[in-house]
Scaffold this motif. Structure first.
Motif, PDB file in Angstrom:
ATOM      1  N   GLU A 151       0.825  -1.209   0.000  1.00  0.00           N
ATOM      2  CA  GLU A 151       0.000   0.000   0.000  1.00  0.00           C
ATOM      3  C   GLU A 151       0.863   1.264   0.000  1.00  0.00           C
ATOM      4  OE1 GLU A 151      -3.431   0.084   0.051  1.00  0.00           O
ATOM      5  OE2 GLU A 151      -3.468  -2.100  -0.079  1.00  0.00           O
ATOM      6  N   PHE A 152       0.237   2.389  -0.357  1.00  0.00           N
ATOM      7  CA  PHE A 152       0.925   3.676  -0.397  1.00  0.00           C
ATOM      8  C   PHE A 152       1.654   3.965   0.911  1.00  0.00           C
ATOM      9  CE2 PHE A 152       0.765   8.189   0.735  1.00  0.00           C
ATOM     10  CZ  PHE A 152       1.579   8.705  -0.251  1.00  0.00           C
ATOM     11  N   PHE A 153       0.957   3.822   2.035  1.00  0.00           N
ATOM     12  CA  PHE A 153       1.572   4.157   3.328  1.00  0.00           C
ATOM     13  C   PHE A 153       2.776   3.279   3.620  1.00  0.00           C
ATOM     14  CE2 PHE A 153      -1.394   0.833   4.552  1.00  0.00           C
ATOM     15  CZ  PHE A 153      -0.758   0.152   5.580  1.00  0.00           C
ATOM     16  N   GLU A 154       2.735   2.034   3.179  1.00  0.00           N
ATOM     17  CA  GLU A 154       3.873   1.129   3.390  1.00  0.00           C
ATOM     18  C   GLU A 154       5.058   1.556   2.528  1.00  0.00           C
ATOM     19  OE1 GLU A 154       1.824  -3.137   4.293  1.00  0.00           O
ATOM     20  OE2 GLU A 154       1.428  -2.260   2.313  1.00  0.00           O
ATOM     21  N   LYS A 155       4.754   2.009   1.322  1.00  0.00           N
ATOM     22  CA  LYS A 155       5.824   2.428   0.415  1.00  0.00           C
ATOM     23  C   LYS A 155       6.533   3.673   0.919  1.00  0.00           C
ATOM     24  CE  LYS A 155       3.912   0.286  -3.670  1.00  0.00           C
ATOM     25  NZ  LYS A 155       3.262   0.472  -4.967  1.00  0.00           N
ATOM     26  N   ILE A 156       5.765   4.674   1.393  1.00  0.00           N
ATOM     27  CA  ILE A 156       6.456   5.883   1.843  1.00  0.00           C
ATOM     28  C   ILE A 156       7.226   5.638   3.131  1.00  0.00           C
ATOM     29  CG2 ILE A 156       4.972   7.493   0.592  1.00  0.00           C
ATOM     30  CD1 ILE A 156       3.691   8.230   3.301  1.00  0.00           C
ATOM     31  N   ARG A 157       6.743   4.744   3.957  1.00  0.00           N
ATOM     32  CA  ARG A 157       7.487   4.386   5.178  1.00  0.00           C
ATOM     33  C   ARG A 157       8.784   3.674   4.790  1.00  0.00           C
ATOM     34  NH1 ARG A 157       3.866   1.119   8.286  1.00  0.00           N
ATOM     35  NH2 ARG A 157       2.868   3.074   8.824  1.00  0.00           N
ATOM     36  N   MET A 158       8.691   2.741   3.839  1.00  0.00           N
ATOM     37  CA  MET A 158       9.861   2.006   3.377  1.00  0.00           C
ATOM     38  C   MET A 158      10.888   2.961   2.761  1.00  0.00           C
ATOM     39  SD  MET A 158      10.078  -0.827   0.326  1.00  0.00           S
ATOM     40  CE  MET A 158       9.750   0.433  -0.896  1.00  0.00           C
ATOM     41  N   LEU A 159      10.410   3.879   1.916  1.00  0.00           N
ATOM     42  CA  LEU A 159      11.313   4.834   1.278  1.00  0.00           C
ATOM     43  C   LEU A 159      12.022   5.710   2.311  1.00  0.00           C
ATOM     44  CD1 LEU A 159       9.016   5.925  -1.672  1.00  0.00           C
ATOM     45  CD2 LEU A 159      11.193   4.690  -1.897  1.00  0.00           C
ATOM     46  N   ARG A 160      11.273   6.174   3.297  1.00  0.00           N
ATOM     47  CA  ARG A 160      11.865   7.014   4.341  1.00  0.00           C
ATOM     48  C   ARG A 160      12.934   6.252   5.115  1.00  0.00           C
ATOM     49  NH1 ARG A 160      10.919   7.460   9.552  1.00  0.00           N
ATOM     50  NH2 ARG A 160       8.940   6.334   9.503  1.00  0.00           N
ATOM     51  N   LYS A 161      12.646   5.000   5.413  1.00  0.00           N
ATOM     52  CA  LYS A 161      13.615   4.197   6.163  1.00  0.00           C
ATOM     53  C   LYS A 161      14.848   3.870   5.324  1.00  0.00           C
ATOM     54  CE  LYS A 161      10.453   2.469   9.582  1.00  0.00           C
ATOM     55  NZ  LYS A 161       9.934   1.332  10.316  1.00  0.00           N
TER      56      LYS A 161
ATOM     57  N   LEU B 228      15.800   8.663   7.321  1.00  0.00           N
ATOM     58  CA  LEU B 228      15.380   9.981   7.772  1.00  0.00           C
ATOM     59  C   LEU B 228      14.171   9.865   8.685  1.00  0.00           C
ATOM     60  CD1 LEU B 228      15.675  11.992   4.438  1.00  0.00           C
ATOM     61  CD2 LEU B 228      17.230  12.051   6.384  1.00  0.00           C
ATOM     62  N   SER B 229      13.979  10.867   9.511  1.00  0.00           N
ATOM     63  CA  SER B 229      12.827  10.894  10.407  1.00  0.00           C
ATOM     64  C   SER B 229      11.612  11.479   9.683  1.00  0.00           C
ATOM     65  CB  SER B 229      13.143  11.748  11.633  1.00  0.00           C
ATOM     66  OG  SER B 229      13.291  13.101  11.243  1.00  0.00           O
ATOM     67  N   GLN B 230      10.441  11.243  10.247  1.00  0.00           N
ATOM     68  CA  GLN B 230       9.227  11.833   9.686  1.00  0.00           C
ATOM     69  C   GLN B 230       9.297  13.358   9.650  1.00  0.00           C
ATOM     70  OE1 GLN B 230       6.111  10.090  12.078  1.00  0.00           O
ATOM     71  NE2 GLN B 230       5.777   8.433  10.609  1.00  0.00           N
ATOM     72  N   PRO B 231       9.741  14.016  10.739  1.00  0.00           N
ATOM     73  CA  PRO B 231       9.815  15.488  10.691  1.00  0.00           C
ATOM     74  C   PRO B 231      10.749  16.009   9.597  1.00  0.00           C
ATOM     75  CG  PRO B 231      10.006  14.722  12.959  1.00  0.00           C
ATOM     76  CD  PRO B 231      10.069  13.511  12.078  1.00  0.00           C
ATOM     77  N   THR B 232      11.840  15.308   9.374  1.00  0.00           N
ATOM     78  CA  THR B 232      12.789  15.733   8.342  1.00  0.00           C
ATOM     79  C   THR B 232      12.164  15.648   6.966  1.00  0.00           C
ATOM     80  OG1 THR B 232      14.669  15.036   9.687  1.00  0.00           O
ATOM     81  CG2 THR B 232      15.055  15.278   7.313  1.00  0.00           C
ATOM     82  N   VAL B 233      11.531  14.515   6.654  1.00  0.00           N
ATOM     83  CA  VAL B 233      10.906  14.349   5.340  1.00  0.00           C
ATOM     84  C   VAL B 233       9.770  15.353   5.169  1.00  0.00           C
ATOM     85  CG1 VAL B 233       9.626  12.785   3.821  1.00  0.00           C
ATOM     86  CG2 VAL B 233      11.581  11.930   5.127  1.00  0.00           C
TER      87      VAL B 233
ATOM     88  N   TYR C   8       2.310  14.322   7.333  1.00  0.00           N
ATOM     89  CA  TYR C   8       3.145  13.200   6.907  1.00  0.00           C
ATOM     90  C   TYR C   8       2.853  11.961   7.746  1.00  0.00           C
ATOM     91  CZ  TYR C   8       6.922  10.520   4.990  1.00  0.00           C
ATOM     92  OH  TYR C   8       7.624   9.528   4.348  1.00  0.00           O
ATOM     93  N   GLN C   9       2.697  12.145   9.042  1.00  0.00           N
ATOM     94  CA  GLN C   9       2.358  11.007   9.908  1.00  0.00           C
ATOM     95  C   GLN C   9       1.049  10.365   9.464  1.00  0.00           C
ATOM     96  OE1 GLN C   9       2.300  12.956  13.762  1.00  0.00           O
ATOM     97  NE2 GLN C   9       4.119  11.823  14.398  1.00  0.00           N
TER      98      GLN C   9
END
Length: 72
Positions: free
Chosen positions: A2-12, A16-21, A32-33
């Motif tokens: 899913e979309f949310f899984e992809k953006i979490r994977m990309l960030r990891k 980078l942290s959520q605030p940074t992205v 973003y959260q």
């Protein structure tokens, strides 16, 4: 995936942290959260995310398995 899984994977992947992205793509930390929890973004945010991670919008939204379809 899913979309949310992809953006979490990309960030990891870029470690980078959520605030940074969130700051880098110009949205609120809460916005973003919410996306990492399953909220779908508006078009402009979707484009910013795709550009930031250099991936295809179609891949983010599950229309193709090719992460780099935009580079064809």
């Amino acid at each position: 995936m899913e979309f949310f899984e992809k953006i979490r994977m990309l960030r990891k992947e870029v470690q980078l942290s959520q605030p940074t992205v969130a700051a880098e793509i110009g949205i609120s930390m809460r916005g973003y959260q919410d996306m990492e929890l399953g909220t779908l973004p508006r078009y402009e945010k979707l484009l910013r995310i795709a550009d930031y991670y250099d991936v295809s919008v179609d891949w983010l939204m599950g229309r193709t398995e090719n992460r780099n379809a935009h580079k064809l």
